[in-house]
Design an enzyme around this catalytic site. Structure first.
Site, PDB file in Angstrom:
ATOM      1  N   GLU A 482     -29.801  -0.953  14.469  1.00 10.42           N
ATOM      2  CA  GLU A 482     -30.027   0.435  14.881  1.00 10.42           C
ATOM      3  C   GLU A 482     -29.623   1.449  13.826  1.00 10.42           C
ATOM      4  OE1 GLU A 482     -28.053   1.861  18.453  1.00 10.42           O
ATOM      5  OE2 GLU A 482     -26.319   0.625  18.057  1.00 10.42           O
ATOM      6  N   HIS A 498     -33.980 -24.429  17.479  1.00 13.92           N
ATOM      7  CA  HIS A 498     -35.140 -24.431  18.377  1.00 13.92           C
ATOM      8  C   HIS A 498     -36.131 -23.339  17.995  1.00 13.92           C
ATOM      9  CE1 HIS A 498     -33.319 -27.446  20.919  1.00 13.92           C
ATOM     10  NE2 HIS A 498     -32.187 -26.784  20.809  1.00 13.92           N
TER      11      HIS A 498
HETATM   12  O1  M6R Z   1     -24.642   5.307  27.796  1.00 14.53           O
HETATM   13  P1  M6R Z   1     -24.989   3.881  28.000  1.00 14.53           P
HETATM   14  O2  M6R Z   1     -23.833   2.944  27.752  1.00 14.53           O
HETATM   15  O3  M6R Z   1     -25.602   3.616  29.336  1.00 14.53           O
HETATM   16  O4  M6R Z   1     -26.084   3.554  26.914  1.00 14.53           O
HETATM   17  C1  M6R Z   1     -26.703   2.315  26.875  1.00 14.53           C
HETATM   18  C2  M6R Z   1     -27.443   2.114  25.575  1.00 14.53           C
HETATM   19  O5  M6R Z   1     -28.418   3.113  25.411  1.00 14.53           O
HETATM   20  C3  M6R Z   1     -26.504   2.153  24.365  1.00 14.53           C
HETATM   21  O6  M6R Z   1     -25.490   1.207  24.473  1.00 14.53           O
HETATM   22  C4  M6R Z   1     -27.294   1.895  23.078  1.00 14.53           C
HETATM   23  O7  M6R Z   1     -27.785   0.588  23.073  1.00 14.53           O
HETATM   24  C5  M6R Z   1     -26.425   2.151  21.849  1.00 14.53           C
HETATM   25  N1  M6R Z   1     -27.156   2.899  20.874  1.00 14.53           N
HETATM   26  C6  M6R Z   1     -25.958   0.918  21.179  1.00 14.53           C
HETATM   27  O8  M6R Z   1     -25.174   1.168  20.062  1.00 14.53           O
END
Ligand code: M6R
Length: 603
Positions: A482, A498
């Site tokens: 990301e 696999h």
């Molecule tokens: O606020 P939330 O924990 O619900 O958000 C969930 C995901 O959007 C969040 O963890 C996202 O994957 C992050 N960018 C990961 O670093």
């Protein structure tokens, strides 16, 4: 995701709006805009790209006025362009919006005489409201009538031509707060937006709308009844947002982890015993635990599954929220549903919670933002105590989510008679040792920084681990991809041959997460298979593991020794540092990676 600010000031508001938009930047955006009313005249400025473009525009073409609204847009309907940027307006009303108007196509058809300027769903709100104004409704009634016809999730702020003392604010599905100042009133997406302006806030509830004037806010519920909503004083520390001398929020948040983890663990234990509102959490009556979340929070759930199953012998399902809500998972009245979310506003997680609301016996949540919708709609919300997390890549929230989930698993084990007092005290002692161990792991900072140059040149990076280190491998891969935009995958070590091992050659770094546990030898065999295909292994293990398995390994990162059960909490630290420094080497926008938003408030 989109951010909203509204100000009824006793001074020029354009600079206040721009400052507030700065505080909304962390949520992710691709265009910005503001509108003001000056002597009854409604006008706006908008710009694509970073906020500095709007600031430049305002330098050359200022926007006077003491009443205004502003917006950071994260494109959903229609690409990032000036025409699609908010505020949208007709001559008589301007609107900023966070969320999605799901019936916008139908509304566009109904408004067939209208001239459309943008491809957005939001413009239908403006046109509809203008329609009611044209029919002679005054601004408040026109806005209230408009709201009745909208479907979907939205937070909205309306500003009207000829009205220097009115913002209409509305929330359905997306959060919105009203702030009270000295002779000024505000509307914002969250407490951070309004932080330097006020710490006296009212959180609008689902379906609420408010007529905000300098004299205060009249709030109405979804049925149009006058509603009393509490005004809360938000702790100053909750709304403080600075990098504390670090280059990026992500770095600051990584280095805060020993402190916030200690605070989190301390909150849930006393005298060698887990203390969580026992009356509200009863795992003796639970025959299944369903964990639901998105992204990093989902990986925290996957790690926790190992703990609940091993310690409490409790069957656990883990689901991605966006999948869970559209399946038909059988939920019995003897099940407990637990939702994990840093923001507490993630649209899919919230929708999944609402989906099980009346089906499960108990609805729990693990959240960072205690005032969030998910927290408020749970039977019991367990705060992770991480403090504001600004970096889009979640770091300290992940570690604290694991801290809470570990304590919950220990509680479940005790309640279900799987562990006695001595074993509980021992598990807690191990957990309490983690903040010090995370400090030691942070000492790898410089080594990782020096060696991530090679990762930054890779096209693909693999992460692998067994047991509870498998979800951590996936989390490590998510973190790397990301913020560095490198294709990264996390796999169960035993699963590599696999399929994924086909990717391995001498250009592919493979990060092996291998504390010395009962599965260590098996992981090392899988690592040998990678090295036999010239994969460049980064081995993360402890001293004994390093002694045993370093031959032929490209880079060994020696970790402190930890009880394997809780190793994912500790090994998250180097995984985060690897992602962070790789991104720094690549020169990407670490805190605001492309296409991403901090809080995903749309489906
Ligand atoms: O606020 P939330 O924990 O619900 O958000 C969930 C995901 O959007 C969040 O963890 C996202 O994957 C992050 N960018 C990961 O670093």
């Amino acid at each position: 995701m989109c951010g909203i600010i509204g100000v009824l000031g006793d001074r020029e508001v354009a600079p206040i709006l721009v400052e507030a938009l700065k505080r909304l930047e962390y949520r992710g955006y691709d265009s910005t805009g503001i509108a003001t009313v000056q002597n009854g005249i409604l006008d706006r400025r908008r710009a694509v790209g970073k906020l500095v473009n709007l600031s430049d525009l305002l330098m050359h073409d200022p926007l006077p006025g003491k009443s205004g609204i502003g917006h950071t847009r994260w494109a959903t309907h229609g690409g990032p362009s000036e025409a699609n940027a908010h505020p949208h307006r007709t001559g008589r009303v301007a609107v900023v919006h966070n969320g999605i108007i799901e019936n916008f196509r139908e509304l566009r058809m109904r408004l067939n005489g209208a001239t459309w300027e943008s491809e957005t769903d939001t413009e239908t709100v403006v046109q509809l409201c203008a329609n009611y104004l044209d029919q002679g409704l005054p601004p408040r009634e026109a806005a209230a009538e408009t709201l009745k016809h909208l479907k979907g999730a939205f937070a909205l702020a309306f500003l009207f031509q000829g009205e220097d003392d009115l913002i209409v604010a509305a929330r359905t599905g997306s959060p919105l707060v009203v702030g009270y100042g000295q002779g000024e009133m505000y509307v914002g997406s969250d407490a951070i937006t309004l932080a330097p302006l006020t710490n006296m806030l009212t959180y609008l509830e689902e379906g609420d709308y408010a007529f905000v004037t300098r004299a205060g806010a009249e709030i109405y519920d979804h049925a149009g009844r006058r509603a009393n909503r509490d005004m809360q004083r938000i702790e100053a520390q909750k709304a403080r947002i600075d990098k504390g001398g670090y280059r990026h929020f992500m770095a600051k948040e990584i280095f805060e982890q020993p402190t916030v983890l200690a605070r989190c663990l301390g909150h849930y234990t006393r005298g060698g015993r887990v203390v969580i509102h026992e009356g509200e959490v009863d795992f003796t009556q639970t025959d299944r635990l369903t964990l639901v979340a998105c992204g990093t929070a989902y990986y925290a759930c996957l790690v926790a599954k190992y703990w609940f199953e091993k310690l409490a012998v409790l069957p656990v399902d883990v689901d991605i929220a966006s999948e869970f809500r559209y399946r038909a998972p059988p939920i019995s009245k003897r099940s407990t549903a637990l939702f994990v979310s840093q923001s507490g506003e993630t649209a899919d997680t919230l929708a999944a919670l609402r989906h099980v609301r009346d089906k499960a016996a108990t609805v729990l949540s693990v959240v960072n933002v205690s005032e969030s919708t998910i927290a408020r709609e749970s039977d019991l919300a367990l705060p992770i105590k991480a403090g504001i997390e600004v970096g889009v890549a979640s770091t300290k929230a992940f570690v604290c989510q694991l801290g809470v989930l570990a304590n919950l698993a220990i509680l479940a084990a005790r309640q279900r008679g799987q562990i006695g007092a001595a074993q509980e005290a021992e598990l807690i002692r191990i957990l309490q040792g983690l903040p010090a161990l995370t400090s030691q792991a942070l000492a790898l900072d410089d080594t990782i920084r020096r060696h991530t140059g090679t990762l930054a040149r890779a096209q693909t990076v693999l992460f692998m681990g067994r047991g509870a280190m498998f979800p951590l491998a996936r989390e490590g891969a998510l973190k790397l991809k990301e913020i560095s935009y490198i294709n990264a995958e996390g796999h169960a070590s035993g699963e590599l041959k696999h399929g994924p091992i086909a990717l391995v050659d001498k250009t592919v770094p493979v990060v092996v997460l291998a504390p010395r546990d009962g599965l260590f030898d098996k992981t090392v065999s899988n690592m040998q298979e990678v090295m036999a295909r010239e994969g460049r292994v980064w081995l993360l293990t402890d001293r004994d593991g390093a002694k045993q398995a370093s031959d032929g390994v490209w880079k060994v990162l020696t970790m402190p020794v930890i009880e394997p059960l809780f190793a994912p909490i500790l090994y998250a630290i180097p995984a985060q540092l690897i992602a962070y420094y790789t991104a720094v080497h690549k020169g990407t926008d670490v805190d605001r990676p492309r296409n991403l938003a901090k809080s995903v408030t749309v489906e």
